[in-house]
Design a protein around this motif. Structure first.
Motif, PDB file in Angstrom:
ATOM      1  N   LEU B 552       0.853  -1.158  -0.146  1.00 16.52           N
ATOM      2  CA  LEU B 552      -0.007  -0.066   0.050  1.00 16.52           C
ATOM      3  C   LEU B 552       0.780   1.155   0.068  1.00 16.52           C
ATOM      4  O   LEU B 552       0.767   2.234  -0.798  1.00 16.52           O
ATOM      5  CB  LEU B 552      -0.917  -0.090   1.106  1.00 16.52           C
ATOM      6  CG  LEU B 552      -1.799   1.273   1.451  1.00 16.52           C
ATOM      7  CD1 LEU B 552      -2.823   1.573   0.160  1.00 16.52           C
ATOM      8  CD2 LEU B 552      -2.568   1.184   2.599  1.00 16.52           C
ATOM      9  N   ARG B 555       2.495   1.916  -3.516  1.00 18.62           N
ATOM     10  CA  ARG B 555       1.682   2.420  -4.537  1.00 18.62           C
ATOM     11  C   ARG B 555       0.988   3.514  -4.374  1.00 18.62           C
ATOM     12  O   ARG B 555       0.735   4.393  -5.370  1.00 18.62           O
ATOM     13  CB  ARG B 555       0.710   1.303  -5.012  1.00 18.62           C
ATOM     14  CG  ARG B 555      -0.419   1.262  -4.004  1.00 18.62           C
ATOM     15  CD  ARG B 555      -1.395  -0.054  -4.513  1.00 18.62           C
ATOM     16  NE  ARG B 555      -2.336  -0.432  -3.561  1.00 18.62           N
ATOM     17  CZ  ARG B 555      -3.525  -0.127  -3.532  1.00 18.62           C
ATOM     18  NH1 ARG B 555      -3.982   0.348  -4.604  1.00 18.62           N
ATOM     19  NH2 ARG B 555      -4.376  -0.510  -2.643  1.00 18.62           N
ATOM     20  N   THR B 556       1.073   4.008  -2.996  1.00 18.50           N
ATOM     21  CA  THR B 556       0.730   5.307  -2.823  1.00 18.50           C
ATOM     22  C   THR B 556       1.737   6.517  -2.616  1.00 18.50           C
ATOM     23  O   THR B 556       1.467   7.610  -2.811  1.00 18.50           O
ATOM     24  CB  THR B 556      -0.230   5.541  -1.660  1.00 18.50           C
ATOM     25  OG1 THR B 556       0.491   4.987  -0.401  1.00 18.50           O
ATOM     26  CG2 THR B 556      -1.543   4.697  -1.545  1.00 18.50           C
ATOM     27  N   GLY B 590      -6.766   3.746   5.624  1.00 23.63           N
ATOM     28  CA  GLY B 590      -6.322   3.748   4.148  1.00 23.63           C
ATOM     29  C   GLY B 590      -5.589   5.135   4.028  1.00 23.63           C
ATOM     30  O   GLY B 590      -5.192   6.032   4.853  1.00 23.63           O
ATOM     31  N   MET B 593      -5.193   9.887  -1.462  1.00 27.27           N
ATOM     32  CA  MET B 593      -4.390  10.499  -2.576  1.00 27.27           C
ATOM     33  C   MET B 593      -4.639  11.792  -2.794  1.00 27.27           C
ATOM     34  O   MET B 593      -5.660  12.609  -2.336  1.00 27.27           O
ATOM     35  CB  MET B 593      -4.682   9.559  -3.822  1.00 27.27           C
ATOM     36  CG  MET B 593      -4.633   8.209  -3.518  1.00 27.27           C
ATOM     37  SD  MET B 593      -2.745   7.696  -3.081  1.00 27.27           S
ATOM     38  CE  MET B 593      -2.011   7.789  -4.659  1.00 27.27           C
ATOM     39  N   THR B 597      -9.345  10.325  -3.389  1.00 22.20           N
ATOM     40  CA  THR B 597      -9.636   9.134  -3.148  1.00 22.20           C
ATOM     41  C   THR B 597      -8.915   8.227  -2.062  1.00 22.20           C
ATOM     42  O   THR B 597      -7.872   9.091  -1.626  1.00 22.20           O
ATOM     43  CB  THR B 597      -9.489   8.294  -4.451  1.00 22.20           C
ATOM     44  OG1 THR B 597      -8.202   8.492  -4.683  1.00 22.20           O
ATOM     45  CG2 THR B 597     -10.266   8.742  -5.575  1.00 22.20           C
ATOM     46  N   LYS B 599      -6.803   4.884  -0.762  1.00 25.06           N
ATOM     47  CA  LYS B 599      -6.411   3.622  -1.152  1.00 25.06           C
ATOM     48  C   LYS B 599      -6.174   2.727   0.095  1.00 25.06           C
ATOM     49  O   LYS B 599      -5.750   3.228   1.317  1.00 25.06           O
ATOM     50  CB  LYS B 599      -5.076   3.730  -1.977  1.00 25.06           C
ATOM     51  CG  LYS B 599      -5.274   4.404  -2.924  1.00 25.06           C
ATOM     52  CD  LYS B 599      -5.787   3.607  -4.557  1.00 25.06           C
ATOM     53  CE  LYS B 599      -5.806   4.452  -5.700  1.00 25.06           C
ATOM     54  NZ  LYS B 599      -7.132   4.954  -5.994  1.00 25.06           N
ATOM     55  N   GLY B 600      -6.279   1.441  -0.107  1.00 22.33           N
ATOM     56  CA  GLY B 600      -5.885   0.447   1.199  1.00 22.33           C
ATOM     57  C   GLY B 600      -7.358   0.132   2.064  1.00 22.33           C
ATOM     58  O   GLY B 600      -8.143  -0.459   1.293  1.00 22.33           O
TER      59      GLY B 600
END
Ligand code: FES
Ligand code: FES
Lengths: 152, 780
Positions: B552, B555-556, B590, B593, B597, B599-600
């Motif tokens: 995670l 990718r973030t 999470g 971004m 949004t 992520k996670g």
């Protein structure tokens, strides 16, 4: 049935008991005090140890009617103000394993160091000799008490 | 070596505060409300008898009695390794005190009164109280149905005999080995039955509710195995595995007695007949002695051949086990010993026959050490006697024969890496083996004794462990496992493993005894395999969670995964020293971004461990070709014993024991096992003895007559020593130590007595009386 009253962990309680009800059963099943345990029901193991007027007794050998007008305290009483130095010493040294003997053992040890703040190793063993423990081999319990009570 | 933060530290037990404060709740401490029913079990007063009829009519008339159940209500058999056992006796009783019925009532008093009114008509049968009688020609068959019982494929029952299993080892050529020997010693050793004596009794409460859900609260070492056996046994009543839920509160000592299924199934079965009510089955101290598993007794015939230099040329070990009336679990003790009764020695030629024999005594079963204490008593006594005959030092003869990494075990597999030699050296040094003891008191004799030990976990090849690891918003963790903390500190060690991998302190990891509905599968907490097996599952779950975290963050935050690491509950990066992202900032909700949004999401780790290389496929005639044991834990122990020559009374002055833990994940807990195990071992050799009368009735089912040690009976000094030769497939190199610590004690004491007095005692227990009689005999 007889009506009795006694002080339990600092609070005066009233209840009706049969003459053949043991203090252990009354504490556990009728008053919700669960730290005294049953390990034999016969006076052999000390798991049911409680304090009667400040002295340790085996609650499986005492009838509840006998404590009418007296004072009973259990491990719950010691724990309600946070752990005692003795409990802390036992905790930090990972003394107990299954912990089933712990309530009785801690009360016996508490009684000992209250009366004798710097017990010898033999005095500790004698004070604990009525509390059976199958897990620890006793040595860790004795060592923790010795260390806590040694004179600086 | 890598420095660990939590592994190898004597972290305070995660359940320690509960236990010292009196807050810890055990099964009998739980409240079930005013609808709770009580069951009283009716027992048979014969060791062996046909049940002609059971009349429950009078019992049912007692006010507040709701039901009486008997074997007819549950014509099902069950068992862990062999289904030879019944919830209530069916057509016959096979041991004194076997359960034949239960009376269920509103109060314990009413249930007891009802139980006294159940009338049973019996026809007594010939009883067998000794394994050697049981294998004689024409002996009464205790289980005529033996050939029809379902069992695991690695058992070999002998139809139409009382032999429920025979484990046979043939390695090399024993006959040839004995021919080549310069000296052969042959003798018989006897070890009686013992009781576990956990201070908490067995207790179980079960409720079959109106929706068809069966919940059992039990003092248990085996919640999932119990669920499995309840579901299997009660399947004819329409029960499925997911209908059964086992909840395991704290356990007040197990030592094997609460493994598998014993009295808990009585509660589960009764509950099916009083749907809607919780029903409690409570053992008392007496029943704890005669109607739970007992440690098996054994008669062991041992023959060892050696060269002049002490090198073993052949070993023959025939073990006749008194396994009791039902052997569903005991047969695996017999099996485990068959595989390992060669001891921790490299022996080229060996023949072992381990017989599981039915008798009319209470069911044998698992007990700390799982048969190894029993066979080591003879084997390690024998080694000393051979050494004495050859004029070789007892430790030296062992050094010349010990098994080393890569050597072949009795069944032909390679021995794992181990620290046996280190253990021997450390113990010898600490006990000052080469210094002669001198007694200043003519009435006191002093002796030194020594013994090796080894033990492997005895378990099916597919015994698995699993773990769920759930993060919470503050980056604290709930670690869900289904091993049982019996006091050994299992839960603490699991928390340490997760802490080490995830950099979350153990104080922020909550892990508790299981509920089979919520916690993932674990076979059971036996065999000293749980630190190793479940520890591997926890390790995998923590790594799984860590992988999710790194993926995670990668990718973030656009950082390569291999530059990320965890420290102090933060994700850090080797190439960006300033980068530090606290776990609590994203572990549930999470990472946001730039476009708003997220992520996670909640990080949940999952880990499963099964030793996939383990196998029980071997030639039944030789046991060669399988890999039934995952590894052995080894060690050594020595003691100084003082004996009062007038009375035979003994006192252990000092004991030293070294165990190879692979890696001591928590040294204070490993030491706790050593110290506790030593006293339990001393107790079996010096104090404890089960006495049965001619009827097969246990005469001393209480702590007044069956003595276990008090604080006054402990050794003068105990020196625990930890050796660490890593187990390659263990979590951080760890392997189990829980049972092992008691198993060298009996032969160690027997060897010390021989050293002090020149007498060899070959039957346990070695009481003061026995020693005194030997002294008198010798004096004559
Ligand atoms: S329960 Fe009271 S002494 Fe054992
Ligand atoms: S810690 Fe288990 S009985 Fe004492």
């Amino acid at each position: 049935m007889k009506k009795i009253s006694f002080k339990l962990n600092g609070e005066t309680r009233f209840l009706h008991v049969e003459p053949n009800e043991t203090l252990l059963d009354v504490l556990r099943d009728r008053m919700g005090v669960k730290s005294p345990k049953c390990g034999c029901d016969n006076g052999d193991c000390g798991a049911c140890t409680v304090m009667l007027d400040g002295k340790t007794v085996r609650s499986c050998l005492i009838f509840a009617i006998e404590v009418d007008g007296h004072e009973i305290s259990t491990l719950e009483n010691i724990s309600k103000n946070g752990l005692s130095p003795l409990q802390k010493a036992f905790l930090e040294k990972n003394v107990f394993q299954c912990g089933y003997c712990a309530p009785g053992m801690i009360l016996s040890a508490t009684e000992l160091i209250t009366n004798n703040p710097h017990p010898s190793e033999h005095e500790i063993k004698e004070a604990l000799a009525g509390n059976l423990c199958r897990c620890t081999g006793y040595t860790p319990v004795i060592e923790a008490i010795l260390e806590l009570t040694k004179k600086d | 070596m890598k420095a660990y933060k939590y592994i190898g530290q004597s972290v305070v037990k995660v359940d320690g505060k509960e236990k010292v404060s009196g807050a810890a709740l055990y099964t009998d401490d739980l409240e079930f409300g005013p609808d709770l029913l009580y069951a009283e079990v009716v027992e048979g007063p014969h060791a062996h008898a046909i049940i002609n009829s059971i009349d429950t009519s009078e019992a049912l008339k007692v006010p507040e009695v709701l039901a009486v159940v008997t074997g007819k209500d549950f014509p099902f058999n069950f068992g862990l390794y062999m289904k030879d056992r019944f919830i209530f006796a069916q057509d016959r009783v096979r041991f004194y005190g076997e359960q034949i019925a239960a009376v269920v009532a509103r109060t314990p008093q009413a249930a007891k009164k009802g139980a006294q009114l159940v009338k049973v008509n019996y026809t007594p049968l010939p009883k067998i109280l000794n394994p050697l009688d049981s294998i004689k020609e024409g002996a009464e068959l205790l289980h005529p149905e033996l050939k029809n019982y379902e069992h695991v494929p690695w058992f070999f029952p002998k139809a139409d005999t009382n032999i429920a299993h025979h484990r046979k080892i043939r390695k090399g050529d024993a006959d040839k080995g004995f021919e080549e020997a310069d000296y052969v010693l042959e003798d018989t050793y006897e070890v009686p039955r013992y009781s576990h004596c956990a201070i908490e009794f067995h207790a179980a409460v079960a409720k079959y509710d109106h929706s068809g859900r069966l919940t059992v609260w039990a003092s248990s070492q085996s919640p999932h195995t119990q669920r499995n056996l309840f579901a299997q046994a009660l399947a004819p009543l329409g029960i499925r595995h997911n209908d059964v839920r086992v909840i395991a509160p704290h356990v007040g000592g197990g030592f094997g007695s609460k493994a598998g299924v014993t009295m808990e199934i009585i509660a589960a079965a009764i509950a099916m007949k009083v749907q809607g009510h919780p029903v409690k089955v409570m053992w008392n101290r007496e029943r704890e002695f005669y109607n739970t598993y007992q440690r098996l007794g054994v008669v062991a015939k041992l023959k060892i051949g050696v060269k002049k230099d002490g090198k073993i040329t052949a070993l023959k070990h025939d073990l006749f086990w008194d396994a009791g009336a039902y052997v569903e679990y005991a047969a695996n003790v017999v099996n485990a010993v068959g595989l390992s009764a060669i001891g921790p020695y490299n022996v080229e030629n060996a023949s072992i026959d381990s017989y599981c024999i039915y008798t009319n005594l209470p069911p044998g079963g698992p007990y700390r050490g799982f048969g190894y204490s029993e066979f080591l008593f003879g084997l390690e006594s024998h080694m000393n006697r051979i050494a004495a005959h050859l004029g070789i030092d007892p430790i030296e003869i062992r050094r010349r024969n010990i098994i080393k990494e890569g050597d072949l075990t009795a069944y032909g597999a390679h021995m794992n890496p181990n620290g046996l030699l280190q253990a021997i050296d450390k113990v010898a040094e600490e006990i000052k083996w080469n210094e002669k003891l001198k007694s200043n008191d003519p009435d006191i004799a002093l002796g030194k004794g020594f013994s090796l030990f080894w033990k492997a976990p005895a378990m099916p090849p597919n015994a698995s462990s699993s773990c769920f690891l759930k993060f919470n918003e503050d980056a604290s963790i709930n670690l869900l496992v289904s091993g049982m903390d019996l006091g050994q500190g299992f839960l603490t060690v699991m928390a340490q493993i997760a802490a080490e991998i995830l950099s979350v302190p153990t104080s922020k990891i909550r892990t508790e005894n299981p509920d089979t509905d919520r916690n993932p599968y674990e076979w059971q907490t036996v065999a000293s395999h749980i630190t190793w097996g479940c520890g591997n599952a926890v390790r995998k779950a923590a790594i799984d969670a860590r992988d999710q975290i790194f993926s995670l963050v990668s990718r973030t935050k656009y950082l390569p995964v291999d530059t990320l690491y965890l420290e102090d509950e933060k994700v850090k990066c080797t190439t960006h020293p300033k980068f530090a992202l606290a776990l609590k900032d994203f572990i549930i909700n999470g990472i946001q971004m730039e476009d708003g949004t997220f992520k996670g999401g909640p990080v949940i780790g999952r880990g499963v461990f099964m030793p996939e290389y383990s196998s029980t496929n071997a030639n039944p005639e030789t046991s060669q070709g399988g890999h039934p044991n995952v590894h052995y834990t080894v060690g050594a122990a020595a003691a100084i014993l003082e004996i009062d020559i007038q009375t035979g009374k003994m006192k252990v002055q000092k004991v030293v024991e070294a165990v190879d833990a692979g890696k001591a994940l928590n040294p204070s807990l490993v030491k706790g096992q050593i110290v506790g195990g030593i006293l339990q071992g001393i107790s079996t050799v010096l104090y404890e003895e089960m006495k049965f009368d001619h009827r097969g009735k246990l005469l001393n089912p209480n702590f007044t007559d069956y003595k276990i040690p008090t604080a006054l009976d402990i050794p003068g000094e105990i020196v625990p020593i930890i050796v660490e030769v890593p187990q390659p497939d263990g979590p951080f190199g760890a392997r189990g130590v829980g049972e092992h610590t008691m198993i060298p004690i009996a032969p160690m004491i027997a060897n010390a007595i021989d050293d002090a007095l020149g007498v060899r005692i070959k039957t346990m227990p070695i009481t003061a009386e026995k020693v005194c009689l030997e002294i008198l005999k010798k004096g004559k």
